[in-house]
Design a protein around this motif. Structure first.
Motif, PDB file in Angstrom:
ATOM      1  N   ILE A  96     -33.414  18.357  25.593  1.00  0.00           N
ATOM      2  CA  ILE A  96     -32.320  17.378  25.633  1.00  0.00           C
ATOM      3  C   ILE A  96     -31.180  17.818  24.736  1.00  0.00           C
ATOM      4  O   ILE A  96     -29.992  17.764  25.113  1.00  0.00           O
ATOM      5  CB  ILE A  96     -32.834  15.987  25.200  1.00  0.00           C
ATOM      6  N   ALA A  97     -31.516  18.280  23.532  1.00  0.00           N
ATOM      7  CA  ALA A  97     -30.497  18.703  22.574  1.00  0.00           C
ATOM      8  C   ALA A  97     -29.711  19.898  23.095  1.00  0.00           C
ATOM      9  O   ALA A  97     -28.483  19.960  22.946  1.00  0.00           O
ATOM     10  CB  ALA A  97     -31.142  19.036  21.233  1.00  0.00           C
ATOM     11  N   VAL A  98     -30.399  20.850  23.716  1.00  0.00           N
ATOM     12  CA  VAL A  98     -29.720  22.024  24.266  1.00  0.00           C
ATOM     13  C   VAL A  98     -28.769  21.620  25.396  1.00  0.00           C
ATOM     14  O   VAL A  98     -27.639  22.116  25.491  1.00  0.00           O
ATOM     15  CB  VAL A  98     -30.748  23.058  24.765  1.00  0.00           C
ATOM     16  N   ALA A  99     -29.218  20.701  26.254  1.00  0.00           N
ATOM     17  CA  ALA A  99     -28.371  20.246  27.361  1.00  0.00           C
ATOM     18  C   ALA A  99     -27.111  19.557  26.841  1.00  0.00           C
ATOM     19  O   ALA A  99     -26.004  19.801  27.335  1.00  0.00           O
ATOM     20  CB  ALA A  99     -29.163  19.296  28.259  1.00  0.00           C
ATOM     21  N   ILE A 100     -27.275  18.706  25.835  1.00  0.00           N
ATOM     22  CA  ILE A 100     -26.128  17.988  25.273  1.00  0.00           C
ATOM     23  C   ILE A 100     -25.167  18.947  24.582  1.00  0.00           C
ATOM     24  O   ILE A 100     -23.944  18.837  24.727  1.00  0.00           O
ATOM     25  CB  ILE A 100     -26.605  16.908  24.283  1.00  0.00           C
ATOM     26  N   THR A 101     -25.715  19.905  23.837  1.00  0.00           N
ATOM     27  CA  THR A 101     -24.844  20.832  23.112  1.00  0.00           C
ATOM     28  C   THR A 101     -24.099  21.745  24.076  1.00  0.00           C
ATOM     29  O   THR A 101     -22.977  22.177  23.781  1.00  0.00           O
ATOM     30  CB  THR A 101     -25.660  21.649  22.091  1.00  0.00           C
ATOM     31  N   ASP A 102     -24.687  22.043  25.238  1.00  0.00           N
ATOM     32  CA  ASP A 102     -23.982  22.838  26.248  1.00  0.00           C
ATOM     33  C   ASP A 102     -22.802  22.052  26.821  1.00  0.00           C
ATOM     34  O   ASP A 102     -21.719  22.622  27.053  1.00  0.00           O
ATOM     35  CB  ASP A 102     -24.935  23.226  27.383  1.00  0.00           C
ATOM     36  N   LEU A 103     -22.994  20.763  27.031  1.00  0.00           N
ATOM     37  CA  LEU A 103     -21.916  19.923  27.552  1.00  0.00           C
ATOM     38  C   LEU A 103     -20.783  19.774  26.542  1.00  0.00           C
ATOM     39  O   LEU A 103     -19.626  19.575  26.919  1.00  0.00           O
ATOM     40  CB  LEU A 103     -22.461  18.533  27.920  1.00  0.00           C
ATOM     41  N   GLY A 104     -21.123  19.866  25.249  1.00  0.00           N
ATOM     42  CA  GLY A 104     -20.106  19.703  24.215  1.00  0.00           C
ATOM     43  C   GLY A 104     -19.585  21.005  23.654  1.00  0.00           C
ATOM     44  O   GLY A 104     -18.924  21.011  22.610  1.00  0.00           O
ATOM     45  N   SER A 105     -19.856  22.122  24.342  1.00  0.00           N
ATOM     46  CA  SER A 105     -19.395  23.424  23.855  1.00  0.00           C
ATOM     47  C   SER A 105     -17.868  23.504  23.895  1.00  0.00           C
ATOM     48  O   SER A 105     -17.218  22.781  24.665  1.00  0.00           O
ATOM     49  CB  SER A 105     -19.994  24.539  24.718  1.00  0.00           C
ATOM     50  N   PRO A 106     -17.266  24.378  23.099  1.00  0.00           N
ATOM     51  CA  PRO A 106     -15.799  24.517  23.100  1.00  0.00           C
ATOM     52  C   PRO A 106     -15.224  24.818  24.477  1.00  0.00           C
ATOM     53  O   PRO A 106     -14.175  24.278  24.847  1.00  0.00           O
ATOM     54  CB  PRO A 106     -15.571  25.677  22.118  1.00  0.00           C
ATOM     55  N   VAL A 107     -15.897  25.673  25.247  1.00  0.00           N
ATOM     56  CA  VAL A 107     -15.398  26.005  26.584  1.00  0.00           C
ATOM     57  C   VAL A 107     -15.444  24.788  27.498  1.00  0.00           C
ATOM     58  O   VAL A 107     -14.475  24.475  28.210  1.00  0.00           O
ATOM     59  CB  VAL A 107     -16.222  27.159  27.199  1.00  0.00           C
ATOM     60  N   ALA A 108     -16.588  24.075  27.480  1.00  0.00           N
ATOM     61  CA  ALA A 108     -16.719  22.880  28.307  1.00  0.00           C
ATOM     62  C   ALA A 108     -15.724  21.812  27.885  1.00  0.00           C
ATOM     63  O   ALA A 108     -15.120  21.132  28.735  1.00  0.00           O
ATOM     64  CB  ALA A 108     -18.144  22.336  28.205  1.00  0.00           C
ATOM     65  N   THR A 109     -15.517  21.669  26.582  1.00  0.00           N
ATOM     66  CA  THR A 109     -14.561  20.686  26.084  1.00  0.00           C
ATOM     67  C   THR A 109     -13.136  21.019  26.517  1.00  0.00           C
ATOM     68  O   THR A 109     -12.361  20.137  26.897  1.00  0.00           O
ATOM     69  CB  THR A 109     -14.618  20.615  24.545  1.00  0.00           C
ATOM     70  N   ALA A 110     -12.777  22.303  26.465  1.00  0.00           N
ATOM     71  CA  ALA A 110     -11.439  22.721  26.876  1.00  0.00           C
ATOM     72  C   ALA A 110     -11.212  22.432  28.358  1.00  0.00           C
ATOM     73  O   ALA A 110     -10.164  21.888  28.750  1.00  0.00           O
ATOM     74  CB  ALA A 110     -11.254  24.210  26.589  1.00  0.00           C
TER      75      ALA A 110
END
Length: 268
Positions: A96-110
């Motif tokens: 779960i933590a890995v999935a959430i952190t992938d969604l909040g990555s700098p690239v995804a955020t941009a």
């Protein structure tokens, strides 16, 4: 005997210096919180309210940055919090933590920031809201990178990291980017909503930020002060971006009212 006296003197001096530094740091954080709180309830002037909140956030940011750079007293909770997170890991939580952190990555955020900016501008039939959203997220990301380079803090030990990350740790780019994005989007979307809707959207933004911060701690890639300052930096960016958004709205409203006033005067 003189050597013993000298050693005791050095130890006492070091303890007193650390104590004074801690007291100053705590006092600065209290003042920063007071400035932000007063600015949040101050309604006489939008400019002064924004300035007070911004000053409080900058003071908190500077204080914590200095504390982290000097490994000061305010970083005392970083190790214990990380240890607690590591001790309470499980396979399901890891995924779960890995999935959430992938969604909040700098690239995804941009990418999400650009998408939200375009959608908001299309909906408002104006480029201003979209530029505010993209500009706020971009400014927060740049500021985060600058602080990372200046402070140069090391990540937690690699042997406790679920996902290996070796660049500078302070502040958390994930938290900065996510909090800036959800914060400015909520501020823009809630501009003409009821107070209840605004509170609900703000609660959602805070919840998302906390979840992302917890996952970064859980994965062992950040210290507690990293995520705290990431949230502070994002709040500062949203404060400035929100002020610019309101300024643009006020000018737009004044421009729309001017022709109507002129027509009314002509009729009279």
């Amino acid at each position: 005997m003189p050597a013993t006296v000298s050693t005791v003197r050095n130890v006492v001096t070091e303890v007193l210096t650390e104590s004074t530094t801690a007291e100053i740091a705590v006092a600065a954080i209290v003042i920063a919180a007071a400035l932000f709180a007063f600015g949040s309830i101050y309604r006489a002037s939008s400019i002064r309210s924004t300035a007070l909140r911004a000053c409080g956030l900058v003071l908190a940011l500077l204080t914590l940055s200095i504390q982290v750079y000097r490994n000061g007293w305010l970083t005392s909770f970083d190790g214990p919090v990380t240890d607690w997170m590591v001790d309470h890991r499980s396979g399901v939580l890891d995924q779960i933590a890995v999935a959430i952190t992938d969604l909040g990555s700098p690239v995804a955020t941009a990418l999400l920031g650009i998408t939200c900016g375009v959608f908001i501008s299309w909906r408002a039939r104006s480029v201003v809201p979209g530029l505010i959203v993209i500009g706020t997220v971009g400014a927060a990301a740049v500021a985060s990178s600058v602080v990372k380079a200046l402070v140069g803090r090391e990540r937690p030990p690699t042997n406790i990291q679920v996902l290996l990350e070796t660049d500078h740790s302070f502040p958390s780019g994930h938290v900065t980017g996510t909090a800036a994005l959800v914060g400015i989007v909520v501020l823009v979307l809630s501009a003409h909503r009821t107070a209840a809707v605004k509170r609900l959207l703000m609660l959602a933004a805070v919840t998302i930020t906390i979840v992302v911060a917890l996952t970064r701690l859980y994965l062992g890639v950040h210290w507690l002060t990293d995520v705290i300052v990431g949230a502070i930096l994002a709040t500062l960016a949203v404060t400035v971006g929100g002020a610019l958004f309101r300024l643009g709205e006020n000018r737009s409203g004044a421009a729309e009212r001017t022709p109507e006033a002129s027509d009314q005067q002509a009729l009279v």
